[in-house]
Write a protein that holds these residues in place. Structure first.
Motif, PDB file in Angstrom:
ATOM      1  N   GLY A 154       2.683   6.944 -11.832  1.00 47.25           N
ATOM      2  CA  GLY A 154       2.212   7.438 -10.542  1.00 47.25           C
ATOM      3  C   GLY A 154       0.710   7.330 -10.388  1.00 47.25           C
ATOM      4  N   ASP A 155      -0.004   7.079 -11.477  1.00 44.83           N
ATOM      5  CA  ASP A 155      -1.461   6.984 -11.362  1.00 44.83           C
ATOM      6  C   ASP A 155      -1.909   5.571 -11.033  1.00 44.83           C
ATOM      7  OD1 ASP A 155      -1.632   9.635 -11.954  1.00 44.83           O
ATOM      8  OD2 ASP A 155      -1.753   9.287 -14.132  1.00 44.83           O
ATOM      9  N   GLU A 156      -1.000   4.582 -11.166  1.00 47.83           N
ATOM     10  CA  GLU A 156      -1.341   3.193 -10.907  1.00 47.83           C
ATOM     11  C   GLU A 156      -1.757   3.032  -9.450  1.00 47.83           C
ATOM     12  OE1 GLU A 156       1.477   4.382 -12.060  1.00 47.83           O
ATOM     13  OE2 GLU A 156       1.889   3.523 -14.024  1.00 47.83           O
ATOM     14  N   LYS A 157      -2.739   2.160  -9.219  1.00 48.51           N
ATOM     15  CA  LYS A 157      -3.284   2.065  -7.865  1.00 48.51           C
ATOM     16  C   LYS A 157      -3.043   0.701  -7.219  1.00 48.51           C
ATOM     17  CE  LYS A 157      -6.840   5.541  -8.115  1.00 48.51           C
ATOM     18  NZ  LYS A 157      -8.258   5.849  -8.074  1.00 48.51           N
ATOM     19  N   PHE A 158      -2.898   0.668  -5.885  1.00 49.73           N
ATOM     20  CA  PHE A 158      -2.841  -0.582  -5.111  1.00 49.73           C
ATOM     21  C   PHE A 158      -3.076  -0.261  -3.641  1.00 49.73           C
ATOM     22  CE2 PHE A 158       1.582  -1.214  -3.075  1.00 49.73           C
ATOM     23  CZ  PHE A 158       1.884   0.132  -3.050  1.00 49.73           C
ATOM     24  N   ILE A 159      -3.234  -1.323  -2.849  1.00 55.03           N
ATOM     25  CA  ILE A 159      -3.349  -1.105  -1.396  1.00 55.03           C
ATOM     26  C   ILE A 159      -1.974  -1.370  -0.797  1.00 55.03           C
ATOM     27  CG2 ILE A 159      -4.503  -1.787   0.738  1.00 55.03           C
ATOM     28  CD1 ILE A 159      -6.782  -2.895  -0.972  1.00 55.03           C
ATOM     29  N   PRO A 160      -1.299  -0.301  -0.316  1.00 49.51           N
ATOM     30  CA  PRO A 160       0.045  -0.512   0.266  1.00 49.51           C
ATOM     31  C   PRO A 160      -0.046  -1.301   1.571  1.00 49.51           C
ATOM     32  CG  PRO A 160      -0.363   1.818  -0.247  1.00 49.51           C
ATOM     33  CD  PRO A 160      -1.679   1.124  -0.322  1.00 49.51           C
ATOM     34  N   LEU A 161       1.079  -1.884   1.940  1.00 46.49           N
ATOM     35  CA  LEU A 161       1.179  -2.692   3.156  1.00 46.49           C
ATOM     36  C   LEU A 161       0.628  -1.926   4.373  1.00 46.49           C
ATOM     37  CD1 LEU A 161       2.404  -5.448   3.969  1.00 46.49           C
ATOM     38  CD2 LEU A 161       4.515  -4.241   4.551  1.00 46.49           C
ATOM     39  N   PHE A 162      -0.174  -2.642   5.153  1.00 44.56           N
ATOM     40  CA  PHE A 162      -0.789  -2.104   6.386  1.00 44.56           C
ATOM     41  C   PHE A 162      -1.792  -0.984   6.137  1.00 44.56           C
ATOM     42  CE2 PHE A 162       3.525  -3.505   7.971  1.00 44.56           C
ATOM     43  CZ  PHE A 162       3.075  -4.736   8.416  1.00 44.56           C
ATOM     44  N   GLU A 163      -2.239  -0.810   4.855  1.00 46.71           N
ATOM     45  CA  GLU A 163      -3.286   0.171   4.573  1.00 46.71           C
ATOM     46  C   GLU A 163      -4.559  -0.601   4.248  1.00 46.71           C
ATOM     47  OE1 GLU A 163      -2.971   3.495   4.774  1.00 46.71           O
ATOM     48  OE2 GLU A 163      -0.835   3.366   5.260  1.00 46.71           O
ATOM     49  N   THR A 164      -5.692   0.098   4.265  1.00 47.37           N
ATOM     50  CA  THR A 164      -6.953  -0.578   3.982  1.00 47.37           C
ATOM     51  C   THR A 164      -7.556  -0.100   2.672  1.00 47.37           C
ATOM     52  OG1 THR A 164      -7.981   1.064   5.396  1.00 47.37           O
ATOM     53  CG2 THR A 164      -7.581  -1.100   6.365  1.00 47.37           C
ATOM     54  N   LYS A 165      -7.143   1.108   2.256  1.00 51.34           N
ATOM     55  CA  LYS A 165      -7.753   1.681   1.048  1.00 51.34           C
ATOM     56  C   LYS A 165      -6.776   1.683  -0.109  1.00 51.34           C
ATOM     57  CE  LYS A 165     -11.065   4.722   3.246  1.00 51.34           C
ATOM     58  NZ  LYS A 165     -10.989   5.918   4.078  1.00 51.34           N
TER      59      LYS A 165
END
Lengths: 539, 474
Positions: A154-165
């Motif tokens: 759950g700590d892994e990070k990415f930019i989800p679809l249609f998000e900018t951050k």
């Protein structure tokens, strides 16, 4: 039942001349995907749960072509792509299927159709993404050839679809709409599909912004995750069909389950085989189809008879068909191809004697009508307010059948008596010319779920009293030569001293009385009501 | 026609008469005769004619003349006695003397009256003018002297018309009182033997009685029941509360089937579970589900209590209880869907269902039964389309053609129960099955747009719906 949208031009193009504007509706009926409605160029087509391949406009087009005899060559002997997936500790959604499609000709219609396929597959076949979830990616945005599938923390990070951050998977669950909708499906495990640069999908919730597809995309990577291996692999075949119909060259992906050591290559577009008995098909349909008739008809449904041993025929059918199991399924395919309305109806030569149950109910109905009562028909689904509060009954002490998942406050319990419905119906008719005399013969359900039939009758009139309604009861009961004894009874909704309980030999019981003025007031009634309810089971 | 009218019409039956004559002959009061004649004239039963009549009446003065004699007569008498003129007074002196002289009856000599020969003759024969006055003869002298007065009288005459004659002919001839309400006394005493009955206007609509009657849904159920029985089907019935096992599992609906979701099915919190008594059967169902659907089959899920979503649950129980390998059964019952209510949808409605179990049954038999069933319901043109139900294969939808709408409307589903349904339940195959909603065909046939109309139980609305349906449902 799902309804999918299709642009009529797009469908006609996909069918390669097999259909035209004028015959499309008729042909859709014939392949079991009936047209529900048409609005301008948009067709709304009904799709039944046995045909998830019809959730894609391309799948419907494939069937229409087969039916019209314009066969589409789908390359089923697909080559391997250079991509592979390693599955390691994917506990939440243990199965994955994948495929690569190159040189897909996407336009806006095609993109819309693919989006719709995903959405409808999620809703129906995918059981709201629990059973399967599909992700489509721009292959050219994927780094490296080795894809990993595992549960994260759950700590892994990415930019989800249609998000900018960038955000962590845990943040995604609260910060995005889809995250909130589907958080319950992953139960604090975080399925991740990643390439060498990081996360490309967090199934079954969101893909990454980095790998998203649009109408300019031509090379596509697909992941399908889920809890049932057959389902994810069937879904892969359906998606492969859709992309192939859009000109895509399908390539397979090798999948390795690290824990079990299983190797799978998906999608598998090789035809599946079924052996059926021509005699039993003919017997079920009442038909006399020959082997060659059947071969011709099967071809129309996209199947192919490939072997014959006596009455046993082996047929090959496409990998994306998930509804073919036995002779009866083949019989239906053949019946559809032949046309249901082409079969001559045949009278079954079988003698039986008809019989009506519960003739006594009809007799009671006749007697009540003879006494000038009008019949009503009310709902058994109701609520505590209507059944208890309005009658001055303490609902906390009442036991009855209760709904666990009510949709509205109107429907929370099942009635134990018709009396409350009867009083509400009198209220509906209180402006009617007096006297209002009503009855219902209907079901009530006891607290254990047992269904009983009762008669309830009531008189609403200026001069109505106990003697009138008990007279009605006497007139009725005297027709059935039943011995009974009456005694005084107390009920919160009857006037004290004007309510009787009647017990009969064979378990029949009844209450008769004058309704309490407070209860009349609760229902907005201005004249007295005499009411009787009789359990008629033993009549 | 009242008594006055009757009497008057009878009186003038043969000829025209004046009101006075009528009053006299009929014994009615003149005022009453006048007003009744007006009424009869309004009804065109009589024709009225008004005539002006001149008559003469003797005045007060004239009456005195008759009683006491004319002044000139008195003077004549006095003249016969040779009376002195001074003995005369009043009218005799002012009028009588002049008149008697003018008529040549007397002369005057030395203040005494003297009778002439003419006078003697009058005395002997009587005064002609007096007779004329007595007989009210129009005489200028009498009128001029104010002894006789001229009078003009308007008189009403009535004659009977065709209408009047007709009224008369329809009239009871007896003069006895008419019988209105036929009372017990009248019947027993036998008054009616001699009397006439008062005639009523039989074209006036009477008072509508308060009617008992069947509810339209129950009437339609009875029609369907009759059709099934005529076609040799036996009725079956089941409870409203059912286990998921009988409602879904026995019908081969996988435990993760969308129809089983909370959004479609009413699950119960009391009772929460219903035991599956037949564990052997449950075992067979479990094996088939796990073999075909791949996922684990849960007893717990199957024991959940639901409100039955279809009467196919009743059919499943029936098949399991059958002792013969063949039979034909039907049911009509309430079913439930966890849906929001609107003009098209109800959370509770009725389903009609029929099954035919026979080892030789086939698809063409199913089509025949459907056509025959719908034909008997009044749907002549039927067409079939492929469809899908988890428990049938092949599956179809029946569509009926509606002339009024110029379109085909779906009116039911059907199919052949799958082996996966038939074999565990009763070890025979196949079973033909079909079902339809009770309300929908009724709505279409009666042109009702709102399904809630059937359950509102508004007496006026119900009787209106019934009117439209009575003939069709015969």
């Amino acid at each position: 039942m799902a309804v999918i949208k299709a642009n009529v031009e797009d469908l006609i193009t996909l069918c390669g001349g097999a259909v035209s504007e004028s015959n499309v509706a008729g042909l859709l009926d014939k392949v079991g995907a009936p047209l529900d409605e048409r609005e301008g160029d948009t067709l709304y087509i009904e799709v039944t749960p046995d045909r998830p391949d019809y959730l894609a406009v391309e799948g419907i087009a494939y069937s229409l072509r087969s039916y019209a005899g314009i066969h589409q060559e789908i390359n089923k002997n697909i080559k391997k792509s250079s991509y592979s997936i390693d599955v390691d500790n994917a506990i939440c959604r243990p199965y994955i299927a994948s495929l690569v499609a190159r040189n897909v000709k996407l336009n806006l219609d095609a993109v819309e159709s693919l989006m719709q396929l995903q959405e409808k597959m999620h809703e129906t076949f995918g059981r709201k993404r629990r059973k399967i979830a599909i992700g489509m990616h721009n292959l050219d945005s994927i780094s490296g050839k080795e894809i990993k599938y595992y549960d994260g923390n759950g700590d892994e990070k990415f930019i989800p679809l249609f998000e900018t951050k960038e955000m962590s998977l845990r943040e995604m669950l609260s910060k995005t709409e889809k995250g909130r909708d589907y958080a319950s499906l992953i139960e604090d495990r975080f399925p991740i599909v990643s390439d060498s640069s990081g996360i490309i999908a967090a199934p079954p919730i969101l893909n990454s912004e980095r790998t998203k597809i649009d109408e300019h995309t031509s090379n596509i990577f697909v992941d399908i995750t889920g809890i049932n291996r057959n389902s994810v692999e069937n879904a892969a075949a359906i998606v492969a069909l859709a992309l192939a119909m859009r000109g895509g060259e399908i390539e397979s992906v090798d999948i390795t389950y690290k824990q079990s050591g299983d190797h799978v290559t998906t999608p598998n577009l090789n035809d599946k085989l079924i052996q059926f008995n021509l005699n039993s098909v003919n017997k079920l349909l009442g038909s006399k189809f020959t082997c060659s008739d059947v071969a011709d008809l099967l071809l129309k449904t996209g199947m192919q008879a490939i072997k014959k041993e006596g009455n046993k025929i082996t047929a090959a059918y496409p990998a994306w068909r998930v509804d073919v199991y036995d002779d009866s399924d083949i019989a239906e395919e053949i019946a559809i191809a032949h046309g249901y309305n082409e079969f001559a109806p045949a009278k079954p030569e079988m003698f039986t004697i008809g019989r009506e149950l519960n003739k006594k109910r009809a007799l009671i109905q006749e007697l009540m009508i003879g006494m000038g009562f009008k019949e009503i028909c009310t709902f058994v689904l109701t609520n505590e307010d209507n059944e208890f509060k309005m009658l001055g009954i303490d609902s906390s002490k009442e036991k009855c059948v209760k709904i666990a998942n009510p949709l509205t406050v109107e429907h929370t319990i099942i009635r134990k008596s018709i009396i409350p419905s009867m009083l509400r119906t009198i209220a509906t008719n209180k402006k009617h010319k007096l006297p209002v005399k009503l009855f219902e013969i209907g079901e009530v359900v006891d607290e254990n779920g047992g269904t009983n039939w009762v008669l309830c009758a009531a008189i609403y009139d200026e001069l109505c009293g106990m003697q009138h309604i008990s007279g009605v009861f006497n007139a009725l009961i005297s027709k059935f030569s039943i011995e009974y004894s009456a005694s005084e009874h107390a009920l919160p909704y009857m006037i004290p001293g004007r309510c009787a309980k009647v017990e009969m030999k064979n378990g029949i019981h009844a209450v008769i009385g004058e309704v309490h003025p407070q209860v009349l007031k609760n229902h907005g009634l201005e004249f007295p009501v005499g009411i009787v309810e009789v359990n008629i089971k033993g009549f | 026609m009242n008594e006055y009218e009757q009497k008057i019409l009878k009186c003038i039956k043969n000829r025209e008469k004046s009101a006075e004559q009528i009053a006299e002959q009929s014994g009615l009061k003149l005022n009453g005769v006048y007003s009744t004649l007006e009424l009869l004239a309004d009804k065109n039963a009589v024709k009225m004619r008004i005539d002006e009549e001149v008559s003469y009446e003797i005045t007060e003065k004239g009456r005195e003349c008759i009683e006491n004699g004319f002044p000139e007569e008195i003077v004549l008498k006095k003249a016969s006695e040779n009376a002195l003129i001074n003995q005369l007074e009043g009218a005799e002196r002012s009028v009588g003397v002049g008149m008697a002289i003018k008529k040549g009856w007397i002369s005057i000599k030395n203040g005494r009256l003297q009778i002439t020969n003419d006078g003697i003759k009058i005395l002997k024969e009587g005064y002609e003018l007096k007779d004329l006055l007595k007989s009210r003869n129009a005489n200028d002298e009498l009128i001029k002297r104010g002894l006789l007065a001229k009078k003009i009288v308007k008189r009403k005459y009535a004659s009977i018309t065709e209408v009047g004659l007709k009224m008369l002919s329809e009239m009871p001839s007896s003069k006895q009182a008419l019988i209105d309400r036929l009372s017990k006394e009248v019947i027993i005493r036998g008054d009616w033997k001699a009397a006439e009955f008062k005639k009523y206007n039989v074209t006036v609509p009477g008072e509508t009685p308060i009617l008992g009657g069947k509810h339209i849904l129950k009437r339609f159920m009875q029609k369907i029941r009759e059709i099934f029985v005529e076609m040799g089907f036996e009725e079956m019935e089941g409870g409203l509360v059912e286990s998921a096992f009988w409602n879904f599992d026995a019908l081969f609906q996988p435990q993760d089937h969308p129809a089983r979701e909370l959004a479609d099915t009413f699950y119960l919190s009391n009772p929460k579970r219903i035991n599956i008594d037949d564990r052997k059967l449950a075992g067979r169902i479990k094996r088939i589900h796990e073999k075909r659907w791949g996922s684990k089959w849960s007893f717990k899920e199957a024991e959940k209590a639901v409100l039955r979503t279809h009467t196919t649950a009743v059919s499943a129980r029936k098949l399991h209880s059958m002792t013969l390998p063949q039979g034909k059964f039907f049911s009509i019952g309430r079913v439930f869907r966890n849906e929001a209510i609107d003009y098209k949808h109800l959370a509770e409605f009725h389903q009609v269902e029929g099954i035919l179990a026979w080892d030789k049954a086939n698809f063409r038999n199913l089509l025949w039964i459907l056509k025959e069933f719908y034909r008997r319901l009044g749907f002549e043109k039927i067409m079939f389309k492929p469809s899908y139900f988890p428990y049938t294969e092949p599956s179809l939808e029946a569509h009926a053609y509606f002339k009024e709408k110029n379109s085909w409307v779906e009116i039911g589903g059907a199919g052949i129960f799958r082996k996966e349904v038939c074999k565990p339940l009763f070890n025979h195959y196949p079973v033909l099955a079909w079902g339809l909603s009770l309300e929908r065909p009724l709505m279409i046939m009666l042109g009702i747009d709102d399904i809630r109309a059937f359950y509102k139980n508004d007496i006026k609305m119900l009787s209106k719906i019934n009117e439209g349906a009575l003939e069709w449902l015969l």
